[in-house]
Design a protein around this motif. Structure first.
Motif, PDB file in Angstrom:
ATOM      1  N   GLN A 289       0.900  -1.202  -0.116  1.00 19.39           N
ATOM      2  CA  GLN A 289       0.109  -0.077  -0.028  1.00 19.39           C
ATOM      3  C   GLN A 289       0.728   1.252  -0.135  1.00 19.39           C
ATOM      4  OE1 GLN A 289      -2.392  -0.756   3.512  1.00 19.39           O
ATOM      5  NE2 GLN A 289      -4.107  -1.356   2.179  1.00 19.39           N
ATOM      6  N   LEU A 290       1.970   1.443   0.801  1.00 24.20           N
ATOM      7  CA  LEU A 290       2.748   2.300   0.959  1.00 24.20           C
ATOM      8  C   LEU A 290       3.529   2.659  -0.576  1.00 24.20           C
ATOM      9  CD1 LEU A 290       4.232   1.871   4.602  1.00 24.20           C
ATOM     10  CD2 LEU A 290       2.614   3.760   3.680  1.00 24.20           C
ATOM     11  N   LYS A 291       3.937   1.615  -1.253  1.00 26.77           N
ATOM     12  CA  LYS A 291       4.373   1.623  -2.455  1.00 26.77           C
ATOM     13  C   LYS A 291       3.612   2.310  -3.357  1.00 26.77           C
ATOM     14  CE  LYS A 291       8.230  -2.047  -2.069  1.00 26.77           C
ATOM     15  NZ  LYS A 291       8.484  -3.180  -2.779  1.00 26.77           N
ATOM     16  N   GLU A 292       2.223   2.019  -3.683  1.00 27.88           N
ATOM     17  CA  GLU A 292       1.309   2.571  -4.288  1.00 27.88           C
ATOM     18  C   GLU A 292       1.043   3.984  -4.121  1.00 27.88           C
ATOM     19  OE1 GLU A 292      -2.513   0.413  -4.532  1.00 27.88           O
ATOM     20  OE2 GLU A 292      -1.321  -1.734  -4.818  1.00 27.88           O
ATOM     21  N   LYS A 293       1.011   4.201  -2.609  1.00 32.45           N
ATOM     22  CA  LYS A 293       0.886   5.682  -2.415  1.00 32.45           C
ATOM     23  C   LYS A 293       2.090   6.393  -2.871  1.00 32.45           C
ATOM     24  CE  LYS A 293      -2.221   5.119   1.618  1.00 32.45           C
ATOM     25  NZ  LYS A 293      -2.126   5.355   2.847  1.00 32.45           N
ATOM     26  N   ALA A 294       3.534   5.989  -2.739  1.00 38.03           N
ATOM     27  CA  ALA A 294       4.591   6.727  -3.153  1.00 38.03           C
ATOM     28  C   ALA A 294       4.755   6.771  -4.535  1.00 38.03           C
ATOM     29  CB  ALA A 294       5.684   5.937  -2.638  1.00 38.03           C
ATOM     30  N   SER A 295       4.226   5.863  -5.546  1.00 39.43           N
ATOM     31  CA  SER A 295       3.892   6.031  -6.603  1.00 39.43           C
ATOM     32  C   SER A 295       3.107   6.828  -7.145  1.00 39.43           C
ATOM     33  CB  SER A 295       3.688   4.550  -7.329  1.00 39.43           C
ATOM     34  OG  SER A 295       3.610   4.742  -8.786  1.00 39.43           O
ATOM     35  N   SER A 296       2.065   6.884  -6.547  1.00 39.75           N
ATOM     36  CA  SER A 296       1.091   8.146  -6.726  1.00 39.75           C
ATOM     37  C   SER A 296       1.389   9.500  -6.538  1.00 39.75           C
ATOM     38  CB  SER A 296      -0.185   7.806  -6.148  1.00 39.75           C
ATOM     39  OG  SER A 296      -1.022   6.645  -6.466  1.00 39.75           O
ATOM     40  N   PHE A 297       2.287   9.595  -5.380  1.00 33.12           N
ATOM     41  CA  PHE A 297       2.823  10.899  -5.206  1.00 33.12           C
ATOM     42  C   PHE A 297       3.592  11.298  -6.040  1.00 33.12           C
ATOM     43  CE2 PHE A 297       5.990  13.327  -2.675  1.00 33.12           C
ATOM     44  CZ  PHE A 297       5.208  14.450  -2.472  1.00 33.12           C
ATOM     45  N   HIS A 298       4.639  10.453  -6.640  1.00 30.31           N
ATOM     46  CA  HIS A 298       5.809  10.674  -7.539  1.00 30.31           C
ATOM     47  C   HIS A 298       4.950  11.370  -8.763  1.00 30.31           C
ATOM     48  CE1 HIS A 298       9.272   9.689  -5.449  1.00 30.31           C
ATOM     49  NE2 HIS A 298       8.882   8.522  -5.242  1.00 30.31           N
ATOM     50  N   LEU A 299       3.978  10.436  -9.293  1.00 28.02           N
ATOM     51  CA  LEU A 299       3.242  11.039 -10.429  1.00 28.02           C
ATOM     52  C   LEU A 299       2.637  12.356 -10.274  1.00 28.02           C
ATOM     53  CD1 LEU A 299       1.521   7.689 -11.602  1.00 28.02           C
ATOM     54  CD2 LEU A 299       3.374   8.860 -12.760  1.00 28.02           C
ATOM     55  N   LEU A 300       1.964  12.641  -9.023  1.00 33.13           N
ATOM     56  CA  LEU A 300       1.358  13.780  -8.990  1.00 33.13           C
ATOM     57  C   LEU A 300       2.364  15.059  -8.830  1.00 33.13           C
ATOM     58  CD1 LEU A 300      -0.938  15.560  -7.902  1.00 33.13           C
ATOM     59  CD2 LEU A 300      -0.604  14.740  -5.398  1.00 33.13           C
ATOM     60  N   MET A 301       3.542  14.646  -8.126  1.00 31.24           N
ATOM     61  CA  MET A 301       4.832  15.783  -8.293  1.00 31.24           C
ATOM     62  C   MET A 301       5.297  16.004  -9.513  1.00 31.24           C
ATOM     63  SD  MET A 301       4.615  16.820  -5.164  1.00 31.24           S
ATOM     64  CE  MET A 301       6.132  17.939  -5.459  1.00 31.24           C
ATOM     65  N   ALA A 302       5.217  14.925 -10.349  1.00 33.95           N
ATOM     66  CA  ALA A 302       5.620  15.143 -11.689  1.00 33.95           C
ATOM     67  C   ALA A 302       4.883  16.171 -12.583  1.00 33.95           C
ATOM     68  CB  ALA A 302       5.976  13.649 -12.454  1.00 33.95           C
ATOM     69  N   ASP A 303       3.568  15.758 -12.372  1.00 33.48           N
ATOM     70  CA  ASP A 303       2.428  16.670 -12.981  1.00 33.48           C
ATOM     71  C   ASP A 303       2.567  18.122 -12.404  1.00 33.48           C
ATOM     72  OD1 ASP A 303       1.739  14.544 -14.234  1.00 33.48           O
ATOM     73  OD2 ASP A 303      -0.203  14.080 -13.151  1.00 33.48           O
ATOM     74  N   VAL A 304       2.807  18.404 -11.276  1.00 33.11           N
ATOM     75  CA  VAL A 304       2.927  19.551 -10.583  1.00 33.11           C
ATOM     76  C   VAL A 304       4.195  20.255 -11.116  1.00 33.11           C
ATOM     77  CG1 VAL A 304       3.358  20.935  -8.550  1.00 33.11           C
ATOM     78  CG2 VAL A 304       1.527  19.098  -8.734  1.00 33.11           C
ATOM     79  N   LEU A 305       5.488  19.763 -11.037  1.00 31.43           N
ATOM     80  CA  LEU A 305       6.602  20.086 -11.398  1.00 31.43           C
ATOM     81  C   LEU A 305       6.770  20.465 -12.942  1.00 31.43           C
ATOM     82  CD1 LEU A 305       9.098  18.363  -8.839  1.00 31.43           C
ATOM     83  CD2 LEU A 305       8.148  20.776  -8.749  1.00 31.43           C
ATOM     84  N   LEU A 306       6.435  19.680 -13.674  1.00 27.72           N
ATOM     85  CA  LEU A 306       6.771  19.807 -15.106  1.00 27.72           C
ATOM     86  C   LEU A 306       6.057  21.196 -15.745  1.00 27.72           C
ATOM     87  CD1 LEU A 306       7.520  18.154 -17.686  1.00 27.72           C
ATOM     88  CD2 LEU A 306       5.159  17.493 -18.071  1.00 27.72           C
ATOM     89  N   PRO A 307       4.893  21.631 -15.249  1.00 26.52           N
ATOM     90  CA  PRO A 307       4.529  22.923 -15.862  1.00 26.52           C
ATOM     91  C   PRO A 307       5.329  24.032 -15.334  1.00 26.52           C
ATOM     92  CG  PRO A 307       2.507  21.733 -15.207  1.00 26.52           C
ATOM     93  CD  PRO A 307       3.773  21.048 -14.755  1.00 26.52           C
ATOM     94  N   MET A 308       6.116  23.846 -14.255  1.00 28.22           N
ATOM     95  CA  MET A 308       7.104  25.008 -13.592  1.00 28.22           C
ATOM     96  C   MET A 308       8.374  25.005 -14.162  1.00 28.22           C
ATOM     97  SD  MET A 308       6.322  24.288  -9.588  1.00 28.22           S
ATOM     98  CE  MET A 308       6.235  25.703  -8.548  1.00 28.22           C
ATOM     99  N   ARG A 309       8.649  23.629 -14.589  1.00 30.53           N
ATOM    100  CA  ARG A 309       9.988  23.619 -15.569  1.00 30.53           C
ATOM    101  C   ARG A 309       9.969  24.229 -16.896  1.00 30.53           C
ATOM    102  NH1 ARG A 309      11.858  17.437 -13.916  1.00 30.53           N
ATOM    103  NH2 ARG A 309      12.262  17.870 -11.720  1.00 30.53           N
ATOM    104  N   ASN A 310       8.755  24.065 -17.272  1.00 26.16           N
ATOM    105  CA  ASN A 310       8.569  24.532 -18.794  1.00 26.16           C
ATOM    106  C   ASN A 310       8.387  26.137 -18.693  1.00 26.16           C
ATOM    107  OD1 ASN A 310       8.630  22.010 -19.829  1.00 26.16           O
ATOM    108  ND2 ASN A 310       6.690  21.532 -20.030  1.00 26.16           N
ATOM    109  N   ALA A 311       7.884  26.600 -17.450  1.00 26.98           N
ATOM    110  CA  ALA A 311       7.626  28.296 -17.385  1.00 26.98           C
ATOM    111  C   ALA A 311       8.843  28.953 -17.575  1.00 26.98           C
ATOM    112  CB  ALA A 311       6.717  28.436 -16.302  1.00 26.98           C
TER     113      ALA A 311
END
Length: 66
Positions: free
Chosen positions: A44-66
């Motif tokens: 369960q913790l691995k699934e949460k960590a994976s979801s968190f990493h995907l969420l963070m990638a979605d959040v950080l990607l637009p910031m990097r492109n700006a």
């Protein structure tokens, strides 16, 4: 008489070893149950960590492109 005493001692040893075996068997069962719970929690913790990493990638990607 000596042989009878030896047999009684061996019977006591058998009883003690059977009790020890029973306690160890219960301990193994408890450890297996704990291991199962820990593996489930770890999954369960691995699934949460994976979801968190995907969420963070979605959040950080637009910031990097700006």
């Amino acid at each position: 008489m000596r042989k009878k005493k030896q047999i009684e001692e061996l019977q006591q040893q058998v009883e003690q070893l059977m009790m020890l075996n029973h306690h160890l068997h219960e301990k193994v069962i408890n450890l297996l149950e704990s291991n199962h719970q820990i593996l489930h929690e770890n999954s369960q913790l691995k699934e949460k960590a994976s979801s968190f990493h995907l969420l963070m990638a979605d959040v950080l990607l637009p910031m990097r492109n700006a």
